[in-house]
Design an enzyme around this catalytic site. Sequence first.
Site, PDB file in Angstrom:
ATOM      1  N   HIS A  48       0.852  -1.202   0.000  1.00 37.60           N
ATOM      2  CA  HIS A  48       0.000   0.000   0.000  1.00 37.60           C
ATOM      3  C   HIS A  48       0.879   1.240   0.000  1.00 37.60           C
ATOM      4  CE1 HIS A  48      -3.155   2.846   1.371  1.00 37.60           C
ATOM      5  NE2 HIS A  48      -3.957   1.975   0.800  1.00 37.60           N
ATOM      6  N   ILE A  54       2.094   4.527   1.626  1.00 38.86           N
ATOM      7  CA  ILE A  54       1.320   5.377   2.531  1.00 38.86           C
ATOM      8  C   ILE A  54       0.562   4.488   3.505  1.00 38.86           C
ATOM      9  CG2 ILE A  54       1.109   7.293   0.906  1.00 38.86           C
ATOM     10  CD1 ILE A  54      -1.777   6.469   0.402  1.00 38.86           C
ATOM     11  N   GLY A  57      -5.755   4.495   5.496  1.00 40.43           N
ATOM     12  CA  GLY A  57      -6.627   5.244   6.397  1.00 40.43           C
ATOM     13  C   GLY A  57      -7.300   4.364   7.430  1.00 40.43           C
ATOM     14  N   VAL A  58      -7.680   3.169   7.032  1.00 38.58           N
ATOM     15  CA  VAL A  58      -8.343   2.269   7.965  1.00 38.58           C
ATOM     16  C   VAL A  58      -7.420   1.908   9.134  1.00 38.58           C
ATOM     17  CG1 VAL A  58      -7.741   0.123   6.762  1.00 38.58           C
ATOM     18  CG2 VAL A  58      -9.854   0.257   8.099  1.00 38.58           C
ATOM     19  N   GLU A  62      -7.893   2.390  13.107  1.00 36.23           N
ATOM     20  CA  GLU A  62      -7.606   1.335  14.088  1.00 36.23           C
ATOM     21  C   GLU A  62      -6.687   1.851  15.192  1.00 36.23           C
ATOM     22  OE1 GLU A  62      -7.589  -2.121  16.212  1.00 36.23           O
ATOM     23  OE2 GLU A  62      -8.949  -1.580  14.588  1.00 36.23           O
TER      24      GLU A  62
END
Length: 147
Positions: A48, A54, A57-58, A62
Amino acid sequence: MLDVLDIQRRIPHRFPFLMVDRILELEPGSRAVGLKNLTINEQFFSGHYPHRPIMPGVLMLEAMAQVGGLAVIQDTVESDKVPLFTGIDKARFRRVVVPGDQLRIEVEVIQARRNLAKCQGRCYVGDELAAEAELMFVVASAEQVGK
């Protein structure tokens, strides 16, 4: 201040899914501030994205949930309570987070009653807002979740 071993005594997350390295501030039932140091060695960076790594976002969400879980637990020592992340609202991503960044995660409990809590979470790199969201939790006994 809590180190990674203290954190692992309080929440069930482990490598590779523990998204907080240190807790700088903790006011049980009120707020917590944590750090995640990001290196190119994080497993998620390899996919990713391979040519522009990067932080997903998830995973920032978390990280907020893990710090928030520490904030909502009222006990200051290891207990039989387990925070369960139950919902998210108003999630927004403001900047990319890359290898070499230090993510500062700030979570404030904005509403709590009995075993339910709602928090406001924010992730920063330096003074720059990277992500924010409202997080919801239920605090269950370890027996209820089979810990």
